[in-house]
Motif scaffolding. Structure first.
Motif, PDB file in Angstrom:
ATOM      1  N   ALA A  71     111.283  42.516  12.105  1.00 21.74           N
ATOM      2  CA  ALA A  71     111.001  41.787  13.351  1.00 21.74           C
ATOM      3  C   ALA A  71     110.417  42.761  14.361  1.00 21.74           C
ATOM      4  CB  ALA A  71     112.292  41.180  13.898  1.00 21.74           C
ATOM      5  N   ARG A  72     109.775  42.205  15.367  1.00 19.58           N
ATOM      6  CA  ARG A  72     109.365  43.023  16.519  1.00 19.58           C
ATOM      7  C   ARG A  72     110.352  42.659  17.622  1.00 19.58           C
ATOM      8  NH1 ARG A  72     104.280  44.611  14.629  1.00 19.58           N
ATOM      9  NH2 ARG A  72     103.082  42.983  13.603  1.00 19.58           N
ATOM     10  N   CYS A  73     111.130  43.628  18.098  1.00 17.67           N
ATOM     11  CA  CYS A  73     112.265  43.329  18.982  1.00 17.67           C
ATOM     12  C   CYS A  73     111.980  43.792  20.416  1.00 17.67           C
ATOM     13  CB  CYS A  73     113.503  44.026  18.434  1.00 17.67           C
ATOM     14  SG  CYS A  73     114.973  43.795  19.422  1.00 17.67           S
ATOM     15  N   GLY A 124     105.490  53.382   7.968  1.00 16.47           N
ATOM     16  CA  GLY A 124     105.123  52.241   7.123  1.00 16.47           C
ATOM     17  C   GLY A 124     104.320  51.231   7.915  1.00 16.47           C
ATOM     18  N   THR A 125     103.040  51.158   7.662  1.00 12.84           N
ATOM     19  CA  THR A 125     102.156  50.167   8.283  1.00 12.84           C
ATOM     20  C   THR A 125     100.833  50.152   7.524  1.00 12.84           C
ATOM     21  OG1 THR A 125     100.738  49.694  10.180  1.00 12.84           O
ATOM     22  CG2 THR A 125     101.577  51.916  10.067  1.00 12.84           C
ATOM     23  N   ILE A 126     100.247  48.978   7.376  1.00 13.42           N
ATOM     24  CA  ILE A 126      98.949  48.917   6.692  1.00 13.42           C
ATOM     25  C   ILE A 126      97.841  49.516   7.559  1.00 13.42           C
ATOM     26  CG2 ILE A 126      99.582  46.879   5.337  1.00 13.42           C
ATOM     27  CD1 ILE A 126      97.585  45.321   7.248  1.00 13.42           C
ATOM     28  N   ASP A 127      98.123  49.746   8.848  1.00 13.05           N
ATOM     29  CA  ASP A 127      97.070  50.193   9.768  1.00 13.05           C
ATOM     30  C   ASP A 127      96.704  51.676   9.593  1.00 13.05           C
ATOM     31  OD1 ASP A 127      97.302  47.652  10.770  1.00 13.05           O
ATOM     32  OD2 ASP A 127      98.488  48.232  12.518  1.00 13.05           O
ATOM     33  N   ASN A 128      97.617  52.468   9.056  1.00 15.52           N
ATOM     34  CA  ASN A 128      97.426  53.919   8.880  1.00 15.52           C
ATOM     35  C   ASN A 128      97.115  54.641  10.199  1.00 15.52           C
ATOM     36  OD1 ASN A 128      97.483  56.202   7.254  1.00 15.52           O
ATOM     37  ND2 ASN A 128      95.275  56.212   6.957  1.00 15.52           N
ATOM     38  N   VAL A 168      88.880  42.437   9.052  1.00 13.64           N
ATOM     39  CA  VAL A 168      90.097  42.992   8.468  1.00 13.64           C
ATOM     40  C   VAL A 168      91.062  43.403   9.580  1.00 13.64           C
ATOM     41  CG1 VAL A 168      88.900  43.819   6.392  1.00 13.64           C
ATOM     42  CG2 VAL A 168      89.219  45.379   8.304  1.00 13.64           C
ATOM     43  N   MET A 169      92.338  43.573   9.201  1.00 16.41           N
ATOM     44  CA  MET A 169      93.356  43.954  10.182  1.00 16.41           C
ATOM     45  C   MET A 169      93.236  45.432  10.552  1.00 16.41           C
ATOM     46  SD  MET A 169      96.921  42.104   9.314  1.00 16.41           S
ATOM     47  CE  MET A 169      97.258  40.449   9.911  1.00 16.41           C
ATOM     48  N   GLY A 170      94.168  45.909  11.330  1.00 12.21           N
ATOM     49  CA  GLY A 170      94.163  47.323  11.723  1.00 12.21           C
ATOM     50  C   GLY A 170      94.559  47.522  13.167  1.00 12.21           C
ATOM     51  N   ARG A 171      94.857  46.428  13.842  1.00 15.26           N
ATOM     52  CA  ARG A 171      95.203  46.466  15.279  1.00 15.26           C
ATOM     53  C   ARG A 171      94.101  47.196  16.039  1.00 15.26           C
ATOM     54  NH1 ARG A 171     100.075  45.053  17.501  1.00 15.26           N
ATOM     55  NH2 ARG A 171     101.156  45.132  15.536  1.00 15.26           N
ATOM     56  N   ALA A 172      94.372  48.334  16.685  1.00 15.33           N
ATOM     57  CA  ALA A 172      93.323  49.015  17.460  1.00 15.33           C
ATOM     58  C   ALA A 172      92.638  50.110  16.649  1.00 15.33           C
ATOM     59  CB  ALA A 172      93.938  49.593  18.723  1.00 15.33           C
ATOM     60  N   ALA A 221      86.487  45.498  11.994  1.00  8.88           N
ATOM     61  CA  ALA A 221      87.912  45.669  12.275  1.00  8.88           C
ATOM     62  C   ALA A 221      88.311  44.697  13.378  1.00  8.88           C
ATOM     63  CB  ALA A 221      88.192  47.104  12.694  1.00  8.88           C
ATOM     64  N   GLU A 222      89.512  44.123  13.272  1.00 11.59           N
ATOM     65  CA  GLU A 222      89.939  43.131  14.269  1.00 11.59           C
ATOM     66  C   GLU A 222      89.943  43.702  15.692  1.00 11.59           C
ATOM     67  OE1 GLU A 222      93.982  41.801  13.715  1.00 11.59           O
ATOM     68  OE2 GLU A 222      94.763  43.844  13.545  1.00 11.59           O
ATOM     69  N   GLY A 223      90.090  45.030  15.794  1.00  8.98           N
ATOM     70  CA  GLY A 223      90.125  45.668  17.117  1.00  8.98           C
ATOM     71  C   GLY A 223      88.770  45.726  17.795  1.00  8.98           C
ATOM     72  N   GLY A 248      93.149  38.412   7.298  1.00  7.13           N
ATOM     73  CA  GLY A 248      94.465  38.115   7.869  1.00  7.13           C
ATOM     74  C   GLY A 248      95.651  38.681   7.087  1.00  7.13           C
ATOM     75  N   HIS A 249      96.752  37.934   7.102  1.00 10.93           N
ATOM     76  CA  HIS A 249      98.023  38.469   6.600  1.00 10.93           C
ATOM     77  C   HIS A 249      98.072  38.664   5.097  1.00 10.93           C
ATOM     78  CE1 HIS A 249      99.131  37.375  10.671  1.00 10.93           C
ATOM     79  NE2 HIS A 249     100.120  38.240  10.539  1.00 10.93           N
ATOM     80  N   ILE A 250      97.078  38.142   4.388  1.00 14.69           N
ATOM     81  CA  ILE A 250      97.043  38.387   2.936  1.00 14.69           C
ATOM     82  C   ILE A 250      97.027  39.899   2.676  1.00 14.69           C
ATOM     83  CG2 ILE A 250      94.519  38.361   2.600  1.00 14.69           C
ATOM     84  CD1 ILE A 250      95.162  36.451   0.190  1.00 14.69           C
ATOM     85  N   GLN A 251      96.479  40.657   3.635  1.00 16.86           N
ATOM     86  CA  GLN A 251      96.394  42.116   3.487  1.00 16.86           C
ATOM     87  C   GLN A 251      97.766  42.784   3.534  1.00 16.86           C
ATOM     88  OE1 GLN A 251      92.608  43.386   6.032  1.00 16.86           O
ATOM     89  NE2 GLN A 251      93.615  41.572   6.815  1.00 16.86           N
ATOM     90  N   ARG A 252      98.772  42.079   4.047  1.00 21.25           N
ATOM     91  CA  ARG A 252     100.109  42.687   4.148  1.00 21.25           C
ATOM     92  C   ARG A 252     100.995  42.376   2.946  1.00 21.25           C
ATOM     93  NH1 ARG A 252     101.423  42.030  10.186  1.00 21.25           N
ATOM     94  NH2 ARG A 252     103.222  40.833   9.517  1.00 21.25           N
ATOM     95  N   GLY A 253     100.510  41.468   2.058  1.00 19.32           N
ATOM     96  CA  GLY A 253     101.384  41.045   0.959  1.00 19.32           C
ATOM     97  C   GLY A 253     101.101  41.768  -0.335  1.00 19.32           C
TER      98      GLY A 253
HETATM   99  O1  F6P Z   1     100.515  46.460  12.471  1.00 14.39           O
HETATM  100  C1  F6P Z   1     100.286  45.709  11.323  1.00 14.39           C
HETATM  101  C2  F6P Z   1      99.509  44.459  11.638  1.00 14.39           C
HETATM  102  O2  F6P Z   1      99.282  43.759  10.433  1.00 14.39           O
HETATM  103  C3  F6P Z   1      98.179  44.683  12.379  1.00 14.39           C
HETATM  104  O3  F6P Z   1      97.154  45.098  11.523  1.00 14.39           O
HETATM  105  C4  F6P Z   1      97.957  43.346  13.002  1.00 14.39           C
HETATM  106  O4  F6P Z   1      97.164  43.441  14.164  1.00 14.39           O
HETATM  107  C5  F6P Z   1      99.349  42.903  13.358  1.00 14.39           C
HETATM  108  O5  F6P Z   1     100.239  43.619  12.510  1.00 14.39           O
HETATM  109  C6  F6P Z   1      99.598  41.427  13.195  1.00 14.39           C
HETATM  110  O6  F6P Z   1     100.880  41.166  13.647  1.00 14.39           O
HETATM  111  P1  F6P Z   1     101.641  39.786  13.404  1.00 14.39           P
HETATM  112  O7  F6P Z   1     102.133  39.792  11.988  1.00 14.39           O
HETATM  113  O8  F6P Z   1     102.747  39.826  14.388  1.00 14.39           O
HETATM  114  O9  F6P Z   1     100.648  38.688  13.629  1.00 14.39           O
END
Ligand code: F6P
Length: 319
Positions: A71-73, A124-128, A168-172, A221-223, A248-253
């Motif tokens: 979770a993000r708390c 641990g994060t896909i963003d590196n 693709v994801m990666g936040r910033a 990149a999404e950023g 999207g989130h497929i990249q996290r699975g």
């Molecule tokens: O930090 C990992 C990440 O997948 C980012 O790449 C993305 O911007 C964010 O989390 C998405 O977060 P959420 O799952 O809360 O939508």
């Protein structure tokens, strides 16, 4: 030291389960009890801890996601929340905490450390996007997932002579975008770390079309901006019929790659060794093949740069 806690926090990443397994088994090997907190700091504040045993972490090394959930708390970003977490850890008789997550999760751990509580972070994060390690757990798997998707898109892009804009994801950060772009042989990559010129981009696409390329791939990149916005900007100038796709989130699975399962196993063991050496307030990482420790705040205080040569390579190879 008799008992440690472990939690996963922030966005999940393939390989987190391998890290939980490694932390647990390395701790038990060293005669430490292990309590796993569910849903990250949220579960810590709610007292949602469960004992982890050698067998309860069996059969998870290959599984995506995190058995502890995450979770993000928001509460843990406040001084009151951190103090409450500290009290909870004391109430559980826990001597040290291992936090598996990204830089936001590490910031929470750093606050605990400042209160005098022993912590070690595992990145641990896909963003590196964390300094102190060449690679974070989950990045390699996410790159491979993105690559598989892009390769499928390339087939249809080529048949229909289209331009695909893949977000693709990666936040910033642009690590995932750059790696996927090189691996997939994309014509262009747009990352937040480097400004781009829309005119230049259009010229490149025209040139590619004139040379007889049947399709083009742009990885954004999404950023930088949403793929839809980029498509809109290119609408009047691009020489191809364009389509957009947000991975999207497929990249996290998915199951962790061999690289991520090994990295997670090594970092889990490394975290326990760091605790036993008394290296509190640190993060473990892998630099030039070696497991290293750094002060945990290095993760966000130092800037991990994108490889400029890789950026140039996309341009050279994507002519
Ligand atoms: O930090 C990992 C990440 O997948 C980012 O790449 C993305 O911007 C964010 O989390 C998405 O977060 P959420 O799952 O809360 O939508």
């Amino acid at each position: 030291m008799k008992r440690i806690g472990v939690l996963t926090s922030g966005g999940d990443a393939p390989g987190m389960n391998a890290a939980i397994r490694s932390v647990t088994r390395a701790a038990i090997y060293n005669n430490l009890d292990v309590i796993g907190f569910r849903r990250g700091y949220e579960g810590l504040l709610e007292g949602d801890g469960i004992p982890l045993t050698v067998s309860s972490v069996g059969g998870i090394i290959h599984r995506g996601g995190t058995i502890l959930r995450t979770a993000r708390c928001d509460r843990f970003t406040t001084p009151e929340g951190v103090r409450e977490g500290f009290q909870r850890l004391k109430a559980y008789d826990i001597d040290a905490l291992v936090v598996i997550g990204g830089d936001g999760s590490f910031r929470g751990a750093y606050e605990l450390h400042k209160l005098g509580f022993p912590v070690v972070g595992i990145p641990g994060t896909i963003d590196n996007d964390m300094a102190g390690t060449d690679c974070t757990i989950g990045f390699d798997t996410a790159c491979n997932t993105a690559l598989q998707c892009i390769q499928k898109l390339r087939d249809t892009a080529s048949s229909h002579e289209r331009l695909f804009i893949v977000e693709v994801m990666g936040r910033a950060a642009g690590f995932l975008a750059l790696e996927a772009a090189v691996a997939a042989g994309a014509e262009c990559v747009l990352v937040p770390e480097q400004p781009f010129d829309i005119e230049q981009l259009c010229k490149k696409l025209h040139y590619a079309k004139e040379r007889g390329k049947t399709h083009s791939l742009i990885i954004v990149a999404e950023g930088v901006m949403p793929a839809s916005e980029l498509a809109h900007k290119l609408k009047d100038t691009a020489s191809y019929d364009a389509r957009i796709i947000v991975l999207g989130h497929i990249q996290r699975g998915g199951s962790p790659s061999s690289f991520d399962a090994v990295l997670a196993s090594r970092l889990g063991g490394g975290a326990i060794e760091a605790l036993l050496r008394g290296e509190y307030g640190t993060m473990v990482g892998r630099t030039s093949g070696k497991i290293v420790t750094n002060p945990i705040q290095v993760a966000w205080e130092e800037k991990k740069g994108l490889d400029a040569d890789m950026m140039t390579l996309v341009d050279i190879l994507g002519i």
